[in-house]
Motif scaffolding. Sequence first.
Motif, short mmCIF file in Angstrom:
data_model
loop_
_atom_site.label_atom_id
_atom_site.label_comp_id
_atom_site.label_asym_id
_atom_site.label_seq_id
_atom_site.Cartn_x
_atom_site.Cartn_y
_atom_site.Cartn_z
N ASN A 208 37.58 40.48 12.30
CA ASN A 208 38.85 40.43 12.81
C ASN A 208 38.81 40.62 14.32
O ASN A 208 39.79 40.73 15.04
N TRP A 210 38.66 39.94 18.09
CA TRP A 210 39.11 39.08 19.18
C TRP A 210 38.78 39.56 20.42
O TRP A 210 38.74 38.73 21.57
N PHE A 211 39.06 40.99 20.71
CA PHE A 211 38.88 41.63 21.91
C PHE A 211 38.00 41.33 22.65
O PHE A 211 37.83 40.80 24.00
N LEU A 214 37.77 37.91 24.06
CA LEU A 214 39.05 37.72 25.08
C LEU A 214 38.34 38.08 26.39
O LEU A 214 38.55 37.59 27.43
N ILE A 215 37.51 39.14 26.49
CA ILE A 215 37.12 39.69 27.66
C ILE A 215 35.54 39.25 28.30
O ILE A 215 35.49 38.93 29.44
N GLN A 226 38.81 33.94 15.60
CA GLN A 226 39.79 34.86 16.23
C GLN A 226 40.03 34.49 17.55
O GLN A 226 41.39 34.44 17.95
N ASN A 230 43.44 32.95 18.81
CA ASN A 230 43.94 33.54 19.99
C ASN A 230 44.38 32.66 20.95
O ASN A 230 45.58 32.55 21.51
#
Lengths: 294, 325
Positions: A208, A210-211, A214-215, A226, A230
Amino acid sequence: MNKNYMNQGFVHAIFIVLVSLCLFPFLLLVMASFTAEQSIVRDGYSLFPKMLSLDAYTYLWNESTALLRAYGITIMITVIGTFVGLLISALLAYPLSRRDMPMRGVLSFLVFFTLLFNGGLVPTYLVYTEVFHLKNTLMSLIIPGLLTNGFFILLIRSFFSTSIPVPIIESAYIDGATEFKIFYRIVLPLSLPILATIGLMLTISYWNDWFNGLIYITKPELFSIQNLLNRMLTNIQFLQQNNLGGNSSQAAASVPMNSVRMAMAVVGILPIIMVYPFFQKYFVKGLTIGAVKG
Amino acid sequence: MEAANKVDMPVADTEARVKKQSAFWKTLKRYRALFIMIIPGMLYLIINNYLPMFGVIIAFKDINYAKGILGSDWLGFKNFEYLFKTSDAWIITRNTILYNGSFIFINTVLAIAVAILLNEVRIKLLSRFYQSIILLPFLISMVIVGYLGLSMMSVESGFLNKQILPMLGIDPISWYSEPKYWPYILTFVNIWKNVGYLCIIFLASIIGIDHEYYEAATIDGASKWQQIRSITVPLIMPTITIMTLLAIGRIFYSDFGLFFQVPLNSGPLQPVTDVIDTYVYRGLMTLGDIGMSSAAGLYQSLVGFVLVLVANYIVSRKNRDQALF
């Protein structure tokens, strides 16, 4: 034991409402992925669309390069992350569970303190990007999630110290077994329940996640499933813009983007939903041991 | 059993020191393997947790990548002054506390109610089925929740605008640019995703209650409602208190995904969807304002730390066994 129950009709009526509320968005998502594009444009998403179509899945099948790559990355980080995370957690938890371990108190406190205080996003980000240069590497999807903090270690440690009889370890030692041998021949096999539970929690959190993507990841070819989802959530054309679909022979206008997007979300949750019934027991256990003292 | 415990009484000072030293080396040798085992995990915690803790000095610096983190100039409390001079600090603190406060209250009440009801389902197989479905939303990522939200609230094709509102004779609403609905939407999504988890915790606690209490109460003619009020709720109160206090200890930390993915990072919604975590993220990743962002982050870490300590102190006063430390 005879227990008097509430009026069963009333109880079931409430649960039928609750279950519908929980399932409705998923059903809508699945139906949306099977709806013809014109139908979505005219009538919106619906549980009973006027025109059904497999266009979205056909498109994903034909242009599967990006999706397969993202899937591969997700599977890879999930497998490696879960395995390595579990291994180093158990390796750290075992000595801390031994009553005779020197400096046990100090070391346990160092593990425990990570639950109380953390430096926050900015220093963590700078440590990984400026000190270790992990930006745009697959390592940045694996390393931050391995332990996150000492929480799982404390759970495993208390399992070790309550469920593994000390005399077994002592007699194995007297018989000449090395500490490593005791660890993987005796301790690990006796701890399969907790290892399965923590392993499942790690697997879900990697699948799960995605963070971190993302960064730390800006290159589309390193996106996990993910992160692809996103990006497509706010930018529906993302797949085509980045030519991630391999041969972009299909004209942009003819691509059923609304349903493709929903189909991708379906493909993203499918594995989790499929294995959930089999692992539910461990999952529930993981949640409840997490709630009581570690 | 160990060599370390067998240090003899010292005869002379030097002799004792030599013996102590050799005892130390003996201990180290005896436990060498265990020390090797902890190396990977400890190294990880140093990199992932302790280095960033020392990294909080960034909040007091004017970060210049060319000079490096340590070489950058000191700013003192300038970053904090800027942060608290703007209305941002107040807005994000207010949003964070109000949202988390209402989540704690509403989720707890609903989860207790659902857990009590789950325990009333006579057919165990159905009870387990309901339990699995209610827990399902907890299992999926916030990105997927973003998609589910979009299928409901999309302006042109969402279920609400195309199916529900026309039935009620209401004009379509552009959900993603109308801040006034979002406190309710976020609260609803949070309930939908997390009540199942809390419910499982409370159910485990309810199942542990001795049946004899209920049998005695039934013989005395107590109604179901009276039994819930005077047996079930008081007996699971320790669990409720602990879960609530732990949540209060984390009230300064928000579910970043909820506030970032579900509103689709929409600008017009920011006044009502911005919390400390989204503010720190935006400062770092989109605005490049590391000073402000790290100041807000340290503010969160410090207040969060104090709150955890206070919450744990209260827990330990109530019940020593339930405290974290």
